[in-house]
Scaffold this motif. Structure first.
Motif, mmCIF file in Angstrom:
data_model
loop_
_atom_site.group_PDB
_atom_site.id
_atom_site.type_symbol
_atom_site.label_atom_id
_atom_site.label_comp_id
_atom_site.label_asym_id
_atom_site.label_seq_id
_atom_site.Cartn_x
_atom_site.Cartn_y
_atom_site.Cartn_z
ATOM 1 N N ILE A 59 0.844 -1.202 0.000
ATOM 2 C CA ILE A 59 0.000 0.000 0.000
ATOM 3 C C ILE A 59 0.876 1.248 0.000
ATOM 4 C CG2 ILE A 59 -1.677 1.339 1.332
ATOM 5 C CD1 ILE A 59 -2.610 -1.452 2.451
ATOM 6 N N GLY A 60 1.883 1.269 0.866
ATOM 7 C CA GLY A 60 2.783 2.420 0.918
ATOM 8 C C GLY A 60 3.516 2.633 -0.391
ATOM 9 N N MET A 61 4.004 1.540 -1.008
ATOM 10 C CA MET A 61 4.668 1.645 -2.309
ATOM 11 C C MET A 61 3.734 2.222 -3.360
ATOM 12 S SD MET A 61 6.843 -1.901 -2.740
ATOM 13 C CE MET A 61 7.033 -1.602 -4.508
ATOM 14 N N SER A 62 2.491 1.709 -3.383
ATOM 15 C CA SER A 62 1.528 2.171 -4.384
ATOM 16 C C SER A 62 1.184 3.639 -4.177
ATOM 17 C CB SER A 62 0.255 1.319 -4.312
ATOM 18 O OG SER A 62 0.539 -0.045 -4.578
ATOM 19 N N MET A 63 1.040 4.050 -2.915
ATOM 20 C CA MET A 63 0.736 5.459 -2.633
ATOM 21 C C MET A 63 1.898 6.346 -3.065
ATOM 22 S SD MET A 63 -1.105 5.084 1.108
ATOM 23 C CE MET A 63 -1.345 6.849 1.350
ATOM 24 N N GLY A 64 3.114 5.925 -2.756
ATOM 25 C CA GLY A 64 4.284 6.716 -3.148
ATOM 26 C C GLY A 64 4.431 6.816 -4.649
ATOM 27 N N ALA A 65 4.191 5.686 -5.334
ATOM 28 C CA ALA A 65 4.312 5.682 -6.794
ATOM 29 C C ALA A 65 3.216 6.507 -7.456
ATOM 30 C CB ALA A 65 4.270 4.248 -7.312
ATOM 31 N N SER A 66 2.113 6.739 -6.737
ATOM 32 C CA SER A 66 0.993 7.510 -7.292
ATOM 33 C C SER A 66 1.100 9.000 -7.021
ATOM 34 C CB SER A 66 -0.335 6.990 -6.708
ATOM 35 O OG SER A 66 -0.523 5.622 -7.014
ATOM 36 N N VAL A 67 2.089 9.409 -6.235
ATOM 37 C CA VAL A 67 2.247 10.833 -5.923
ATOM 38 C C VAL A 67 2.585 11.598 -7.201
ATOM 39 C CG1 VAL A 67 3.701 12.515 -4.737
ATOM 40 C CG2 VAL A 67 2.900 10.488 -3.531
ATOM 41 N N ALA A 68 1.842 12.662 -7.453
ATOM 42 C CA ALA A 68 2.103 13.486 -8.626
ATOM 43 C C ALA A 68 3.330 14.361 -8.380
ATOM 44 C CB ALA A 68 0.895 14.359 -8.939
ATOM 45 N N PRO A 69 4.152 14.589 -9.403
ATOM 46 C CA PRO A 69 5.366 15.405 -9.211
ATOM 47 C C PRO A 69 5.078 16.808 -8.676
ATOM 48 C CG PRO A 69 5.435 14.248 -11.311
ATOM 49 C CD PRO A 69 4.052 14.046 -10.760
ATOM 50 N N ASP A 70 3.872 17.347 -8.976
ATOM 51 C CA ASP A 70 3.557 18.703 -8.521
ATOM 52 C C ASP A 70 2.769 18.711 -7.213
ATOM 53 O OD1 ASP A 70 1.265 17.588 -9.493
ATOM 54 O OD2 ASP A 70 0.615 19.354 -10.631
ATOM 55 N N SER A 71 2.777 17.578 -6.489
ATOM 56 C CA SER A 71 1.995 17.490 -5.250
ATOM 57 C C SER A 71 2.396 18.546 -4.230
ATOM 58 C CB SER A 71 2.159 16.103 -4.614
ATOM 59 O OG SER A 71 1.569 15.114 -5.424
ATOM 60 N N LEU A 72 3.696 18.836 -4.162
ATOM 61 C CA LEU A 72 4.172 19.777 -3.148
ATOM 62 C C LEU A 72 3.627 21.186 -3.364
ATOM 63 C CD1 LEU A 72 7.895 18.629 -2.798
ATOM 64 C CD2 LEU A 72 5.923 17.995 -1.397
ATOM 65 N N SER A 73 3.156 21.482 -4.579
ATOM 66 C CA SER A 73 2.605 22.807 -4.836
ATOM 67 C C SER A 73 1.294 23.036 -4.099
ATOM 68 C CB SER A 73 2.380 23.001 -6.343
ATOM 69 O OG SER A 73 1.388 22.098 -6.819
ATOM 70 N N LEU A 74 0.666 21.950 -3.616
ATOM 71 C CA LEU A 74 -0.604 22.068 -2.908
ATOM 72 C C LEU A 74 -0.430 22.415 -1.431
ATOM 73 C CD1 LEU A 74 -2.399 18.907 -4.356
ATOM 74 C CD2 LEU A 74 -2.810 21.283 -5.004
ATOM 75 N N ILE A 75 0.822 22.378 -0.951
ATOM 76 C CA ILE A 75 1.057 22.564 0.486
ATOM 77 C C ILE A 75 0.535 23.916 0.966
ATOM 78 C CG2 ILE A 75 2.871 22.876 2.217
ATOM 79 C CD1 ILE A 75 4.438 20.677 0.868
ATOM 80 N N ALA A 76 0.574 24.919 0.112
ATOM 81 C CA ALA A 76 0.144 26.261 0.520
ATOM 82 C C ALA A 76 -1.310 26.288 0.964
ATOM 83 C CB ALA A 76 0.348 27.253 -0.627
ATOM 84 N N SER A 77 -2.126 25.358 0.473
ATOM 85 C CA SER A 77 -3.543 25.350 0.846
ATOM 86 C C SER A 77 -3.831 24.410 2.011
ATOM 87 C CB SER A 77 -4.401 24.949 -0.366
ATOM 88 O OG SER A 77 -4.064 23.640 -0.793
ATOM 89 N N TRP A 78 -2.816 23.720 2.507
ATOM 90 C CA TRP A 78 -3.039 22.757 3.577
ATOM 91 C C TRP A 78 -3.469 23.375 4.907
ATOM 92 C CZ3 TRP A 78 1.120 18.299 3.238
ATOM 93 C CH2 TRP A 78 0.949 17.624 2.018
ATOM 94 N N PRO A 79 -2.997 24.571 5.305
ATOM 95 C CA PRO A 79 -3.438 25.110 6.601
ATOM 96 C C PRO A 79 -4.956 25.167 6.749
ATOM 97 C CG PRO A 79 -1.592 26.384 5.786
ATOM 98 C CD PRO A 79 -1.963 25.435 4.688
ATOM 99 N N VAL A 80 -5.677 25.458 5.672
ATOM 100 C CA VAL A 80 -7.136 25.522 5.745
ATOM 101 C C VAL A 80 -7.705 24.135 6.031
ATOM 102 C CG1 VAL A 80 -9.251 26.027 4.462
ATOM 103 C CG2 VAL A 80 -7.238 27.485 4.181
#
Length: 360
Positions: A68-89
């Motif tokens: 499960i962890g491998m599959s989740m990691g392999a499914s992470v989009a390269p631009d995922s970190l760009s969403l961090i700015a909206s995480w506080p909400v």
């Protein structure tokens, strides 16, 4: 070793996996989203409640966690970190929903189902099941009722999301069709790294250590450019079958009588949880540019392995989902002992008042 004894020892596990695969196959034929996962979980649960001996050995469970962890990691989009700015909400929404779920469902179970405060509030905690059961085993609450209510929550949440994508206006996105897949050599190297980091996380007592450790390794390797290929489809299917079997096997050893005695409160508590999560997720969706379903999965207090697998099946950002579940577990690590201390103080005060009344 006697082959007959080996077969007798492994038969319940093989049968559990076969039931999960059969249930998943039927769900896929019916066209249900996340069919391998939802169908497998339902089939194994039904088999366990019908009296079949279902079993998932610890080692096989750990294999499922790593996959499960491998599959989740392999499914992470390269631009995922760009969403961090909206995480506080969304994180603020997570804190709000945890307070509401624990307060309201704990009160409901104590008020309407006459559960003692320890059982009611330990049953209301949305996650960290191993921690909750450890405290219950130490003498707080009724451990059997707590485990039934908690397992009902996990199962219902696993089922609610795929059904919701069919009947509700919840967006889900088919993952982009991969053009290349990890080779055997790449898979073995990635699996070795995932197991190694998973063992470190387990040693450090990180919640869901194998899942999070494997995901951390797979995500770091992908974002670091060490691979860009997708997990082979058959391996992802096997992962879903194992996860369905794992979720359903949690009902092993629970009799129908025990289930029925706690089911009503468990179903109502889970319904309240789903309602609270849905309202909070909708509020967050008005403030951030993300699919409602992705926010719902990130805030949903289901098991990390189940919610992560659903995220993969529905095409959502697994980094967002995993991060919010990790933070939820960390918050619960502080909330659970705090609430237990308050319950103990309340019980002590009640006993003291009874003693004073006797003296009078």
């Amino acid at each position: 070793m006697n082959p007959t004894r080996v077969l007798q020892a492994t038969f319940p596990t093989l049968l559990t996996l076969l039931v999960s695969a059969a249930g998943g196959s039927i769900a896929m034929l019916l066209g249900l989203p996340a069919g391998w996962l939802m169908g497998g979980a339902l089939a194994v649960t039904a088999a366990a409640m019908a009296g079949m001996k279902v079993r998932m050995p610890d080692r096989l469970r750990d294999v499922a966690f790593v996959l499960i962890g491998m599959s989740m990691g392999a499914s992470v989009a390269p631009d995922s970190l760009s969403l961090i700015a909206s995480w506080p909400v969304s994180l603020a929404g997570l804190v709000l929903e945890l307070v509401l779920i624990i307060t309201l469902t704990g009160w409901m179970l104590a008020r309407f189902f006459r559960l003692d405060p320890g059982t009611a509030y330990l049953s209301s905690f949305p996650g960290h099941l191993s921690f909750v059961m450890g405290i219950a085993a130490a003498g707080v609450g009724d451990a059997r009722q707590i485990i039934i209510i908690q397992v009902i929550r996990i199962l219902m949440l696993t089922i609610a999301v795929p059904i919701g994508t069919v009947f509700l206006p919840i967006d889900h996105f088919l993952p982009a069709a991969p053009t290349s897949f990890l080779s055997i050599g790449q898979l073995l190297a990635l699996a070795a790294a995932c197991v190694a980091v998973g063992l470190v996380f387990v040693r450090l007592k990180v919640p869901a250590g194998f899942v999070l450790g494997a995901m951390a390794a797979a995500t770091a390797a992908k974002l670091g450019g060490l691979y860009a290929e997708a997990m082979p489809v058959p391996l992802v299917t096997v992962t879903f079958i194992l996860t369905g079997a794992l979720i359903g096997s949690r009902f092993a050893g629970i009799t129908r009588g025990e289930f029925l005695s706690a089911a009503k409160g468990g179903i109502i508590a889970t319904g309240m949880t789903v309602g609270i999560v849905s309202v909070v997720a909708y509020g967050v969706s008005l403030l951030v540019d993300m699919p409602f379903g992705q926010i719902w999965l990130g805030l949903s207090p289901g098991a990390l392995e189940g919610m992560g697998a659903l995220g993969i099946a529905l095409g959502y950002d697994t980094a967002f989902i995993a991060a919010h579940h990790v933070i939820r577990l960390l918050l619960l690590s502080f909330a659970i002992p705090t609430v237990v201390v308050l319950i103990r103080r309340r019980e002590t005060a009640a006993i003291a008042r009874q003693e004073q009344a006797k003296e009078i």
